[in-house]
Design an enzyme around this catalytic site. Structure first.
Site, short mmCIF file in Angstrom:
data_model
loop_
_atom_site.label_atom_id
_atom_site.label_comp_id
_atom_site.label_asym_id
_atom_site.label_seq_id
_atom_site.Cartn_x
_atom_site.Cartn_y
_atom_site.Cartn_z
N GLU A 16 -50.49 -9.34 1.19
CA GLU A 16 -51.44 -9.12 0.10
C GLU A 16 -52.55 -10.18 0.12
O GLU A 16 -52.91 -10.76 -0.90
CB GLU A 16 -50.72 -9.12 -1.26
N GLU A 59 -44.82 -1.33 -0.20
CA GLU A 59 -44.13 -1.89 -1.37
C GLU A 59 -44.22 -0.85 -2.48
O GLU A 59 -45.19 -0.82 -3.24
CB GLU A 59 -44.73 -3.21 -1.84
#
Length: 580
Positions: free
Chosen positions: A155, A231
């Protein structure tokens, strides 16, 4: 040997379309003797892949070391995945977030320059990735192993946009022998997907709702190749002092269905959350510091003790609409034993002996080697009458004593910075605690302890004696005995107490901490983690491999007050009230 590649529309396994049905399972949050059980339960839910992060700071708490033993044996974990006939995804970071202390970054890294091209940081990263890839390279699918994908960073688009940094990581990964496809993951909002990747790395997304909409955003940034939510947030984590987070089984199952109906691959985060054993929990700070609890149950399909939940069965039903699933399912959870025993022989923490260090000014935790989580610091004060003690900044909890008398506690999350003292002469002692390093955002890598010192009535306090406390060895320094006097009535901390808990056979247990204040528990020498009366968590999970038939040794460090000083066990986890 097999070949895994990224095609125009699909992942390709030996040239044939292959959908990744993965579940996140962090080996470092599960007792190693339970890895095979959790992997098998993922297989029986219909998954074909296990994903894990790699926590740099757990493997290398000091530079020049790299621990791959016991609960950190990544090679054994990947081998068990292969033995189960499943595949693996490895996400080594170096930054992982994961609600893990400091996002997985070691405290010995340079104070600035993390997640960037700063030379000192990159040198350390190359050392770290070299150690990880020595394990992963021979476990790749094209060498007969289970590893399909390796992720670069994590991320990153939420933190920075330095394409040179990502390119350095990718180049080193390839030079180290990683030949499987490389991926990145970012939230499909704003320009994070653009900032967090670069050409040659396959973009994936992280989200837990509005699947169709977010896959469309991902497709705009990844025009070709398979779509993947790497995710899929099916639950959430908890902070001390807040509520226990849960997500609707029906809504989560519907979103998973939407993902699979769109042809996307998925990694369920988390399939099984496990536990932040020891003092490994992270924290968040977006204006208010919020440390994360010991349990990482995450409202996942497999609960903290490894039992299937309603979400497990709902997800299995969804997967069965698209792929064949195994015939058998794991048995439901059964109530656990509830033994009770007494606590004995209190030993005051302030009486702890050891090698006190002399410092002219109060050091931060990061000035000490190795970096501790608890510190006692004392100095002499010689004022007249009452006064005001002022701290630079508290990270994260400080309890103040004068001549052994507890005067109060200051908390970072309350932005506490001062305390009135009724007397200003005698021995001033501070008990300073790190409650977990921030794991997300710009405060990564910040130092812990008391920042910028302490003053009394405007005068800086100097000449400190400092005792770093090693939590791993603290029980060995507790002279108490279960043969000593039993505790009766409420107990004031900080104090160490012992107990012997008898069970008929090795079994999972949940210690009931509702009557305790704040502290830590060691079970047969293993640090289970923190408890705190403020909740929401009300139990500590004890995995069966730690529990011996017969007597088991417990040491409890109570830092506050115990209203009900006994050791009791609950039949199941009590994770606290929910928002509803």
């Amino acid at each position: 040997m097999a070949e895994f590649a990224i095609g125009d529309a699909d992942f390709l396994l030996d040239g044939q379309p292959f959908r990744i049905l993965s579940g996140a399972l962090h080996y470092f949050r599960v007792h190693p003797e339970l890895w095979a059980d959790r992997i098998d339960k993922a297989r029986r839910m219909g998954l074909n892949t296990i994903e894990t992060y790699v926590p740099w700071n757990a493997h290398a708490p000091e530079r020049g070391t790299f621990d791959l033993t016991g609960g950190l044996d990544l090679d054994r974990f990947l081998g068990l995945i292969a033995d189960a006939g499943m595949y693996a995804i490895v996400r080594p970071g170096p930054y992982i977030c994961a609600e893990w202390d400091n996002g997985g970054l070691p405290t010995w890294l340079p104070a600035s320059g993390v997640r960037s091209c700063e030379p000192g940081y990159l040198d350390a990263v190359r050392e770290y990735l070299g150690q990880v890839y020595r394990v992963v390279v021979p476990r790749q699918i094209d060498r007969g192993g289970p590893v399909l994908l390796v992720q670069i960073e994590n991320e990153y688009g939420a933190y920075g946009s330095d394409q040179r940094y990502l390119a350095e990581l990718a180049t080193h990964t390839r030079e180290a022998g990683i030949t499987v496809p490389l991926t990145t993951v970012d939230q499909p909002v704003g320009d994070m997907l653009a900032a967090g990747s670069l050409d040659g790395l396959h973009r994936t997304a992280s989200f837990g709702s509005r699947a169709a909409e977010r896959l469309a955003v991902l497709r705009a940034y990844q025009p070709t190749g398979p779509l993947m939510c790497s995710e899929f947030w099916c639950g959430w984590f908890d902070h001390w002092g807040a509520h226990h987070h849960t997500t609707s089984v029906e809504e989560s199952a519907a979103e998973l269905d939407a993902l699979l109906a769109a042809g996307a691959s998925v990694n369920i985060y988390m399939f099984h959350g496990g536990t932040n054993f020891g003092l490994a929990n992270g924290a968040n700070d977006k204006g208010t510091y919020q440390p994360i609890v010991t349990s990482y149950d995450y409202d996942a399909p497999l609960d903290e003790a490894g039992s299937p939940t309603a979400k497990y069965h709902a997800f299995r039903d969804v997967i069965a609409r698209y792929h064949k699933v195994p015939d058998s399912v794991p048995p439901p959870a059964q109530p656990l034993p509830t033994p009770v025993t007494s606590l004995h022989d209190p030993f005051p923490l302030l009486a702890l002996t050891g090698q006190w260090e002399q410092w002219s000014t109060l050091p931060t935790f990061d000035d000490l080697t190795p970096t501790p989580r608890l510190v006692l610091a004392r100095t002499q004060i010689a004022g007249d009458g009452p006064g005001v003690l002022v701290f630079g900044e508290i990270r994260d909890r400080v309890t103040v004593f004068v001549d052994g008398v507890r005067l109060g506690t200051l908390l970072r999350e309350h932005h506490d910075e001062a305390m009135g003292l009724p007397v200003t002469s005698g021995e001033l002692t501070l008990l300073i605690e790190d409650l977990g390093r921030v794991d997300y955002g710009p405060r990564l890598g910040e130092p812990k302890g008391v920042i910028d010192g302490v003053s009394l009535n405007g005068q800086a306090l100097t000449e400190w004696d400092v005792l770093p406390i090693d939590a791993a060895t603290l029980p060995d320094r507790c002279p108490g005995s279960v043969d000593g006097p039993a505790v009766s009535g409420p107990l004031a901390g900080p104090v160490l107490v012992r107990a012997s808990l008898t069970v008929e056979e090795s079994t999972d247990l949940f210690l009931d901490t509702a009557g305790w204040g704040k502290g830590m528990v060691w079970f047969n020498g293993f640090l289970l983690g923190r408890y705190w009366r403020r909740g929401p968590q009300r139990t500590l999970y004890v995995p069966a491999p730690l529990v011996e038939a017969g007597g088991n040794d417990l040491v409890v460090l109570e830092l506050d007050t115990m209203i009900d000083p006994v050791v009791a066990c609950a039949p199941r986890a009590r994770l606290g009230h929910t928002e509803a």
